[in-house]
Design a protein around this motif. Structure first.
Motif, PDB file in Angstrom:
ATOM      1  N   THR A 140       1.651  -9.805  -1.035  1.00 24.05           N
ATOM      2  CA  THR A 140       0.730  -9.594  -2.146  1.00 24.05           C
ATOM      3  C   THR A 140       1.320 -10.231  -3.396  1.00 24.05           C
ATOM      4  O   THR A 140       2.536 -10.215  -3.604  1.00 24.05           O
ATOM      5  CB  THR A 140       0.474  -8.100  -2.443  1.00 24.05           C
ATOM      6  N   ARG A 172     -15.583  -9.829  -4.630  1.00 24.13           N
ATOM      7  CA  ARG A 172     -14.456  -9.156  -3.992  1.00 24.13           C
ATOM      8  C   ARG A 172     -14.548  -9.091  -2.473  1.00 24.13           C
ATOM      9  O   ARG A 172     -14.017  -8.169  -1.833  1.00 24.13           O
ATOM     10  CB  ARG A 172     -14.290  -7.753  -4.588  1.00 24.13           C
ATOM     11  N   HIS A 184      -8.307   0.677   0.519  1.00 27.83           N
ATOM     12  CA  HIS A 184      -6.856   0.861   0.437  1.00 27.83           C
ATOM     13  C   HIS A 184      -6.446   1.602   1.707  1.00 27.83           C
ATOM     14  O   HIS A 184      -6.725   2.797   1.851  1.00 27.83           O
ATOM     15  CB  HIS A 184      -6.529   1.679  -0.812  1.00 27.83           C
ATOM     16  N   THR A 221      -7.189  -6.962  -4.358  1.00 26.20           N
ATOM     17  CA  THR A 221      -6.998  -5.517  -4.432  1.00 26.20           C
ATOM     18  C   THR A 221      -7.671  -4.952  -5.680  1.00 26.20           C
ATOM     19  O   THR A 221      -8.138  -5.689  -6.556  1.00 26.20           O
ATOM     20  CB  THR A 221      -5.504  -5.170  -4.469  1.00 26.20           C
ATOM     21  N   TRP A 267       0.818  -1.217   0.000  1.00 24.51           N
ATOM     22  CA  TRP A 267       0.000   0.000   0.000  1.00 24.51           C
ATOM     23  C   TRP A 267       0.849   1.263   0.000  1.00 24.51           C
ATOM     24  O   TRP A 267       0.443   2.295  -0.558  1.00 24.51           O
ATOM     25  CB  TRP A 267      -0.911   0.024   1.225  1.00 24.51           C
ATOM     26  N   ARG A 308      -7.637 -11.061   0.679  1.00 25.41           N
ATOM     27  CA  ARG A 308      -8.551 -10.207  -0.075  1.00 25.41           C
ATOM     28  C   ARG A 308      -7.946  -9.940  -1.440  1.00 25.41           C
ATOM     29  O   ARG A 308      -6.776 -10.232  -1.693  1.00 25.41           O
ATOM     30  CB  ARG A 308      -8.784  -8.889   0.656  1.00 25.41           C
ATOM     31  N   ASP A 330     -10.560   3.399  -2.613  1.00 25.22           N
ATOM     32  CA  ASP A 330     -11.068   2.108  -3.108  1.00 25.22           C
ATOM     33  C   ASP A 330     -12.062   1.468  -2.133  1.00 25.22           C
ATOM     34  O   ASP A 330     -12.076   0.248  -1.955  1.00 25.22           O
ATOM     35  CB  ASP A 330      -9.914   1.129  -3.383  1.00 25.22           C
ATOM     36  N   LEU A 375      -3.921 -10.238  -1.588  1.00 23.70           N
ATOM     37  CA  LEU A 375      -3.177 -10.020  -0.351  1.00 23.70           C
ATOM     38  C   LEU A 375      -3.440 -11.203   0.563  1.00 23.70           C
ATOM     39  O   LEU A 375      -4.589 -11.601   0.756  1.00 23.70           O
ATOM     40  CB  LEU A 375      -3.608  -8.716   0.312  1.00 23.70           C
ATOM     41  N   ARG A 417      -4.614  -8.089  -7.427  1.00 23.35           N
ATOM     42  CA  ARG A 417      -3.644  -8.879  -6.677  1.00 23.35           C
ATOM     43  C   ARG A 417      -4.381  -9.560  -5.520  1.00 23.35           C
ATOM     44  O   ARG A 417      -5.431  -9.080  -5.081  1.00 23.35           O
ATOM     45  CB  ARG A 417      -2.537  -7.995  -6.097  1.00 23.35           C
TER      46      ARG A 417
END
Length: 470
Positions: A273, A290, A197, A306, A21, A304, A132, A312, A310
């Motif tokens: 990630t 998501r 995010h 992104t 991040w 999760r 996000d 994480l 990606r």
């Protein structure tokens, strides 16, 4: 003869040892450090979520209030900028922990938590914070039969108490959402969790605070807190701040109110990630809605997807350093990264060959009841909130409101809560803390391996209301 390659090591070859991040070319520059003497109505110490929300809400409550925020490094550099980005409505570290600790007021806590998450969503929209934010919910997945039974029991209890929004998923239903051969079922909280995010939330809150007139000084550590006339003084490396009131949002870092320190210990948590998934790789996993995911083991993973596709993948190891020391050397732990990579490919064998882009870790503040605690010092001129135990992305906003209520001396629906009026049990001094935490971690791992059966040590901790978690 060359040594054999460690399994999955090649997947980490290109992983940058920085939080995903924070590895952002759009990262804002730091504000200048404080020099000389500043005066204000409210000084906020700490530029993570706790401090940022406190400063923002203080200005919303009273636009004329003069607010200063100081941060020892840069806003969002620590836990607020490197967490998983799970923003939960729960103020109690989940429904199960709330039922165990505050059953009589859990309905009120759930209502306040839901309102708090709604308010975060409203703030993000109202101030145009680009972080996000997605109200996707979260699925607690079972990977062992006893975990599935526990999730079913929790769902039944929640239904009996009238807490809606939870949906039990069988094996086929959960794998239709996110496909892993390890998933046996899951409990989906459809509305009570948002994905975001985390660093962009912190940076957006910083910009919002500046726009409201908050004076922010970065690279300005609070060194000492002491009474000064009718208010308080905080000494910094190049100056001091004189304030009527002080709100402490330092969390994992040693509190300027020394008697608070035994209530928390630092726990180091780690995450990876992946590189962005291709269209084919995304299709093999599903994950179209998501949601955030977490497994239901004591040594759990959270994961999760992104905004740029990606995955994480974090958790499992929760490392407590002897003496509770904070050490940047502990921010990276290759043996944990390797273990996490192995667990990832066990969960998602269809992604074999994918590589990780980032690997990082850092300390979070843990307390023995897993949920935040609050208090005042110096005759009500100082307030603090700490102990979020990894679930502070959303709950810190509630904690900010509590601190402002306490500083105002106001009786509110928040300050009347037993959760707010009580404290967790403190951790014992060393070496007892080290030995006890080590025994607890060993016992939790044994419970995971033995159908969830808790040994005599864990049952004793349960009776005392003590625990250790990340």
């Amino acid at each position: 003869m060359a040594p054999a390659a460690l399994p999955f090591a090649s997947s980490l070859a290109d992983a940058r040892p920085v939080p995903f991040w924070l590895d952002d070319p759009g990262r804002p520059g730091a504000r200048p450090a404080l020099t000389g003497t500043e005066r204000c109505d409210l000084l906020v110490v700490g530029g993570g979520y706790s401090g940022l929300w406190t400063a923002l809400l203080a200005k919303e409550r009273d636009p004329g209030r003069d607010v200063v925020l100081i941060e020892g490094r840069e806003v969002g550099w620590a836990a607020s900028g490197r967490n998983g980005g799970f923003c939960a409505a729960s103020l109690t570290h989940g429904l199960g922990n709330g039922l165990a600790r505050w059953p009589q007021e859990l309905g009120r806590l759930e209502e306040l938590g839901a309102r708090n998450l709604d308010a975060i969503e409203d703030t993000v929209a109202r101030y145009g914070i680009d972080c996000d934010f997605e109200r996707t919910g979260e699925i607690d997945v079972a990977t062992e039969p006893h975990q599935l039974a526990e999730l079913n029991e929790l769902h039944q209890e929640a239904t009996r108490l009238g807490f809606g929004g939870l949906q039990m998923l069988d094996r086929d239903a959960v794998r239709a959402e996110v496909d892993s051969p390890t998933f046996l079922g899951g409990l989906w909280d459809r509305d009570g969790v948002a994905m975001l995010h985390p660093a962009k939330l912190a940076w957006g809150l910083k910009q919002t605070c500046l726009g409201l007139g908050v004076r922010i000084y970065e690279n300005t550590r609070g060194l000492e807190l002491a009474p000064s006339g009718p208010g308080m003084a905080v000494r910094t490396p190049y100056g001091r701040v004189l304030a009527r009131h002080v709100a402490l949002g330092t969390n994992v870092f040693p509190s300027l109110v020394k008697r608070v320190r035994p209530y928390t210990v630092p726990v180091y948590d780690y995450a990876l990630t992946t590189e962005p998934l291709s269209v084919e790789q995304l299709a093999s996993v599903g994950w179209k809605r998501r949601q955030g995911l977490g497994d239901s083991a004591n040594q759990f993973h959270y994961f999760r997807i992104t905004a740029d596709h990606r995955i994480l993948w974090g958790g499992y190891d929760a490392v407590y350093p002897f003496g509770g020391r904070l050490d940047a050397e502990l921010d990276h732990r290759p043996e944990t990264y390797l273990r996490l990579a192995g667990h990832f490919f066990h969960c998602f064998p269809q992604l074999e060959g994918i590589r990780f882009s980032h690997a990082w870790g850092g300390a979070i503040d843990t307390c023995s009841r897993f949920a935040a605690f609050f208090g005042t010092a110096h005759g009500g001129k100082v307030a603090y909130a700490a102990g979020y135990t990894g679930l502070g992305v959303g709950a810190t906003r509630f904690g900010a409101d509590v601190m402002l209520d306490l500083l105002a001396g106001a009786r509110t629906e928040r300050t009347e809560l037993k959760m707010v009026r009580s404290k967790p049990l403190p951790f014992p001094p060393e070496p007892v803390a080290w030995a006890g935490i080590g025994l607890t971690k060993w016992s939790l791992a044994r419970a995971d391996a033995n159908g969830g059966r808790r040994n005599a040590w864990l049952r004793t901790l349960d009776r005392l209301g003590l625990g250790f978690d990340s």
